[in-house]
Design an enzyme around this catalytic site. Sequence first.
Site, PDB file in Angstrom:
ATOM      1  N   SER A   1       0.683  -0.944   0.172  1.00 40.00           N
ATOM      2  CA  SER A   1      -0.098   0.212  -0.143  1.00 40.00           C
ATOM      3  C   SER A   1       0.457   1.238   0.019  1.00 40.00           C
ATOM      4  CB  SER A   1      -0.549  -0.251   1.190  1.00 40.00           C
ATOM      5  OG  SER A   1      -2.086   1.111   1.571  1.00 40.00           O
TER       6      SER A   1
ATOM      7  N   ARG B   1     -11.660   6.676  10.013  1.00 38.64           N
ATOM      8  CA  ARG B   1     -11.351   4.998  10.555  1.00 38.64           C
ATOM      9  C   ARG B   1     -12.775   3.857   9.554  1.00 38.64           C
ATOM     10  NH1 ARG B   1      -7.818   1.436   9.423  1.00 38.64           N
ATOM     11  NH2 ARG B   1      -7.952  -0.906  10.711  1.00 38.64           N
TER      12      ARG B   1
ATOM     13  N   ASP C   1      -9.113  -6.177  -4.785  1.00 35.15           N
ATOM     14  CA  ASP C   1      -8.431  -4.901  -4.076  1.00 35.15           C
ATOM     15  C   ASP C   1      -9.387  -3.426  -5.364  1.00 35.15           C
ATOM     16  OD1 ASP C   1      -7.028  -2.577  -3.156  1.00 35.15           O
ATOM     17  OD2 ASP C   1      -4.974  -3.675  -3.596  1.00 35.15           O
TER      18      ASP C   1
ATOM     19  N   HIS D   1      -8.101  -4.881  -0.503  1.00 38.45           N
ATOM     20  CA  HIS D   1      -6.753  -4.577   0.129  1.00 38.45           C
ATOM     21  C   HIS D   1      -6.200  -4.899   1.179  1.00 38.45           C
ATOM     22  CE1 HIS D   1      -3.474  -1.517  -0.416  1.00 38.45           C
ATOM     23  NE2 HIS D   1      -3.773  -1.192   1.172  1.00 38.45           N
ATOM     24  N   ASP D   2      -6.859  -5.661   1.821  1.00 36.05           N
ATOM     25  CA  ASP D   2      -6.375  -6.059   3.166  1.00 36.05           C
ATOM     26  C   ASP D   2      -5.467  -7.542   2.694  1.00 36.05           C
ATOM     27  OD1 ASP D   2      -7.133  -4.200   5.382  1.00 36.05           O
ATOM     28  OD2 ASP D   2      -8.885  -5.009   6.315  1.00 36.05           O
TER      29      ASP D   2
END
Length: 381
Positions: free
Chosen positions: A149, A219, A322, A355-356
């Site tokens: 990232s 968040r 992602d 994305h994680d």
Amino acid sequence: MPLIAKPQTMHFAEALALASGAVLRAYDLTYETYGTLNADKSNAVLVCHALNASHHVAGSYEGQPKSQGWWDNMIGPGKSVDTNRFFVIGINNPGSCFGSTGPRDVNPETGKPYGASFPVCTVEDWVNAQALLLERLGITQLAAVMGGSLGGMQALSWTLQYPDRVRHAVVVASAPNLTAENIAFNEVARRAIVTDPEFHGGDYYEHGVVPRRGLRIARMIGHITYLSDDVMNAKFGRELRAAVAGVAREDYRYSTQEIEFQIEGYLRHQGDKFSEYFDANTYLLITRALDYFDPARAHGGNLTEALAAARAKFLLVSFTTDWRFAPRRSRETVHALLENRRDVSYAEIDAPHGHDAFLLDDARYMSVVRSYFDGIAEALA
């Protein structure tokens, strides 16, 4: 034998000149190292951290078995990045809230916390700071620089700013710049923070408060973008909270403000947890650094020209679901590097996690990284 992490701090009395024209005068950088630096100092691997991570890359702190580093599944003895063979360094960037000098620290010129006056940092500024710390350690060339990232952006920038000091770059789930949509997500998150009544223009430290409401929302926004639709549906679907699910239809009280669905409860939990440990000014600084990164900008938007300076060999990894850092963005980088006749390996992993995925265990992903680092280790032998 478990890997024990020991944070260290290095002080720099010399000012760090920043891309903005500002300078960060005396400052500290917190870092951790894992493994042993070999005699000719050729086995060093720098791991660059992403938005809400830090120098604590791997291992656990003594007496704290649940304090694993954020990439502990990737880095350690016998793991994909094997600390029996490599000397791994994690550095906390300036402006962070995990030990290196940042907005919460006292500005020596005013005697008060920097707050909103902490100078804006760019990816390039962070790379320069990392280079200074490595020089202090006597490391003149890295076997590899690696990151996911935002960390991947730093790895890419290393190959452009210090092309002769990097032999390999591993860029995971990253991009050569942010899309307008990504910048938009960052801006909405920043607005949530700066419009929190407890923000006080960034000087909330002096008021003894924290803009938790803004941090929670920031968040929650970010977390939605890190997950894929498939993962959220599989994990939560349209399931109601247990307290709601058991209520008879005739007794059900509809609400626009209470937590009804499980995904809502999950996001609020993530927001609450984040607001307890992350600094709001740091969030603003780091997301802005993400926005600014664009090595092609100085070359009229031509990424091929921008990457011509790179001399390293590359491994790029992306994940099909992602959508925050989509595979096509990695392919842009691969294409530009190939046009410069650089040595490039590319893996696009069909994984459901969004994305994680770059932080999670996936046998194919771990195998790709392991194989690449095996090749680096063989060349060092």
